[in-house]
Design a protein around this motif. Structure first.
Motif, PDB file in Angstrom:
ATOM      1  N   ASP A 169       0.867  -1.129   0.022  1.00 38.83           N
ATOM      2  CA  ASP A 169      -0.072  -0.021   0.134  1.00 38.83           C
ATOM      3  C   ASP A 169       1.066   1.382  -0.052  1.00 38.83           C
ATOM      4  OD1 ASP A 169      -1.597   2.075   0.304  1.00 38.83           O
ATOM      5  OD2 ASP A 169      -2.889   1.071   2.050  1.00 38.83           O
ATOM      6  N   ASP A 170       0.905   1.946  -1.111  1.00 37.00           N
ATOM      7  CA  ASP A 170       1.803   3.141  -1.464  1.00 37.00           C
ATOM      8  C   ASP A 170       1.086   4.457  -1.228  1.00 37.00           C
ATOM      9  OD1 ASP A 170       3.955   1.441  -1.427  1.00 37.00           O
ATOM     10  OD2 ASP A 170       4.195   0.959  -3.549  1.00 37.00           O
ATOM     11  N   GLY A 171      -0.073   3.974  -0.746  1.00 38.46           N
ATOM     12  CA  GLY A 171      -0.798   5.535  -0.594  1.00 38.46           C
ATOM     13  C   GLY A 171      -2.253   5.362  -1.473  1.00 38.46           C
ATOM     14  N   ASN A 172      -2.297   4.440  -2.396  1.00 38.13           N
ATOM     15  CA  ASN A 172      -3.547   4.140  -3.331  1.00 38.13           C
ATOM     16  C   ASN A 172      -4.416   3.111  -2.700  1.00 38.13           C
ATOM     17  OD1 ASN A 172      -2.225   6.253  -4.956  1.00 38.13           O
ATOM     18  ND2 ASN A 172      -1.183   4.597  -5.963  1.00 38.13           N
ATOM     19  N   ALA A 240      -0.348  -3.100 -10.322  1.00 37.27           N
ATOM     20  CA  ALA A 240      -1.367  -2.239  -9.395  1.00 37.27           C
ATOM     21  C   ALA A 240      -2.667  -2.895  -9.289  1.00 37.27           C
ATOM     22  CB  ALA A 240      -1.263  -0.819  -9.720  1.00 37.27           C
ATOM     23  N   ALA A 241      -2.955  -4.171  -9.309  1.00 37.70           N
ATOM     24  CA  ALA A 241      -4.145  -4.655  -9.166  1.00 37.70           C
ATOM     25  C   ALA A 241      -4.909  -4.386  -7.938  1.00 37.70           C
ATOM     26  CB  ALA A 241      -4.145  -6.243  -9.320  1.00 37.70           C
ATOM     27  N   PRO A 242      -5.830  -3.700  -7.850  1.00 40.57           N
ATOM     28  CA  PRO A 242      -6.494  -3.317  -6.500  1.00 40.57           C
ATOM     29  C   PRO A 242      -7.366  -4.258  -5.871  1.00 40.57           C
ATOM     30  CG  PRO A 242      -7.981  -2.682  -8.359  1.00 40.57           C
ATOM     31  CD  PRO A 242      -6.806  -3.372  -9.039  1.00 40.57           C
ATOM     32  N   VAL A 243      -6.986  -4.335  -4.419  1.00 39.17           N
ATOM     33  CA  VAL A 243      -7.478  -5.423  -3.549  1.00 39.17           C
ATOM     34  C   VAL A 243      -7.898  -4.601  -2.476  1.00 39.17           C
ATOM     35  CG1 VAL A 243      -6.451  -7.353  -4.639  1.00 39.17           C
ATOM     36  CG2 VAL A 243      -5.469  -6.102  -2.646  1.00 39.17           C
TER      37      VAL A 243
END
Ligand code: FAD
Length: 397
Positions: A169-172, A240-243
């Motif tokens: 988690d780099d802030g997004n 950057a696959a969102p989970v």
């Protein structure tokens, strides 16, 4: 034009004996089956005969997605075999799912392999998924959505300790980045269970994360393979696959426990191996002539023994869960070894015909090779058997 002898009626008792030992295996798998398993298996056999089998040669030749076969199997509920009825599934157990894989593999091993990995994900979802994800996924799977499983990546090491795919988690918000190789079912997967390294307070820990294939997931390559050519096995890239936190399966750092749990039942490539060898033997018995009688008998004996041994191992896995890892290792290593041996012996037993791509023998031979390589690789299975035989001298993995 190639003249086939497949219309020759079966003139020996051998086929009946293969059927007898297959029945023994089926009975072991159905020991705890709920009501409705028998009509479901009858519908399954009908779909295999009418849709899966007729498509198998073309799926293999063109390395094509077995879409019609999977659709027809889904229409009878095969994607939701182990899913409870409240979620729209058939409410059966892993034994019935194992039979679906073995019977489908007799006709088309590629279709069966996609289903096998799907069933492994269904199991993991039932036991380890966050309730906020679990229920919707189970409903989707019961309605035909298919899942895949991505453990393998380059240089991860045999015990998967050096994973480069990361949850961060780099802030997004939490995202997954990395590359997984040899993932089966890439043309049909809506969800992939990805094995990765997740940040923990004291470093990183191997973790399974459920990733939706709609965002941040790209197929990099579908491999041209020797066998199981319709499985769409290949490299998948996660960018950057969102989970969310609810996509973590079983908690951060728990992957070792989940990997072990995956090997406590018969849902492994041993099922593909039995089905492939069985399909080859059926074809050989249909084509048998006077010169091939004894070589066929010699070849069929280990197959009968493999079904019989597999039946005992399925019973033992249920009766003695503490030793199930050793028993599933025995099943996988033995069935896949026999499948390679049986398919290799049957090809020349058919004379030059066995060498023709228009006959199924060389397809079964190529498919059988893959079953030994697929995880857990046979050497690992044998280590587990050795652990079981020599409990004081455990292998590190
Ligand atoms: C058709 C096909 C489909 C696949 N589908 C999937 C999939 O859907 N998802 C997925 O994650 N992976 C999949 N795989 C990958 C498969 O799980 C791996 O290939 C398997 O786990 C072996 O890993 P590896 O290739 O890295 O070989 P390695 O484990 O590196 O093995 C290389 C060599 O080392 C030996 N060896 C390995 N472990 C030990 C040990 N403990 N002791 C002694 N010797 C050992 C082996 O026998 C082999 O000779 C698939 C593979 C194939 C062929």
């Amino acid at each position: 034009m190639v003249v086939t002898r497949f219309s020759v009626p079966i003139s020996t008792d051998w086929r009946n004996m293969v059927s007898y030992f297959r029945e023994t295996f089926s009975r072991a798998c159905l020991a705890d089956a709920s009501e409705g398993a028998a009509p479901f298996l009858a519908a399954l056999d009908e779909v295999i005969d009418s849709v899966v089998e007729p498509a198998a040669a073309q799926v293999d030749r063109d390395a094509a997605h077995p879409g019609d076969a999977l659709d027809a199997l889904s229409a009878i509920g095969a994607t939701g075999v182990q899913i409870p009825r409240e979620f729209g599934g058939l409410g059966h157990d892993n034994g019935v799912a194992a039979l679906v894989v073995e019977r489908t593999a007799r006709a088309c091993a590629s279709t069966a392999a996609i289903l096998m990995f799907h069933y492994q994900v269904v199991n993991r979802t039932l036991t380890y998924a966050h309730p906020a994800r679990r229920d919707a996924d189970l409903v989707a799977f019961a309605n035909g959505a298919l899942a895949a499983s991505a453990w393998t990546e380059p240089n991860a090491g045999r015990d998967k300790t050096d994973l480069r795919t990361r949850l961060h988690d780099d802030g997004n918000g939490p995202e997954v980045d990395g590359v997984k190789t040899f993932c089966t079912g890439l043309r049909s997967a809506t969800v992939i269970d990805v094995l990765l390294a997740a940040d923990l307070p004291d470093g990183t820990g191997p973790t399974f994360v459920r990733v939706d294939t709609k965002a941040g997931v790209e197929i990099d390559e579908i491999y041209p393979m020797l066998g199981l050519r319709g499985t769409a096995t290949g490299t998948v890239r996660l960018r950057a696959a969102p989970v969310t936190a609810t996509d973590v399966l079983g908690g951060l750092g728990s992957a070792k426990q989940l990997m072990a749990a995956n090997h406590l039942n018969a849902l492994n490539p041993g099922l593909l191996a039995l089905g492939i060898a069985s399909g080859a033997a059926d074809a050989a018995l249909r084509a048998a002539g006077d010169t091939t009688r004894t070589v066929l008998a010699e070849t069929v004996l280990p197959l009968e023994a493999a079904y019989s041994y597999a039946a005992e191992l399925v019973r033992a896995m249920t009766a003695d869960p503490d030793r199930a890892l050793g028993h599933s290792g025995r099943f996988k290593a033995h069935a896949t070894t026999v499948a390679r041996q049986v398919t290799q012996q049957l090809l020349p037993a058919m004379g030059s015909r066995g060498f023709l791509a228009t006959f199924p023998f060389e397809r079964h031979l190529r498919d059988a090779q893959a079953t030994a390589l697929m995880g857990p690789i046979n050497q690992l299975c044998l280590n587990r058997v050795a652990d079981d035989l020599l409990p004081g001298d455990r292998h590190p993995t």
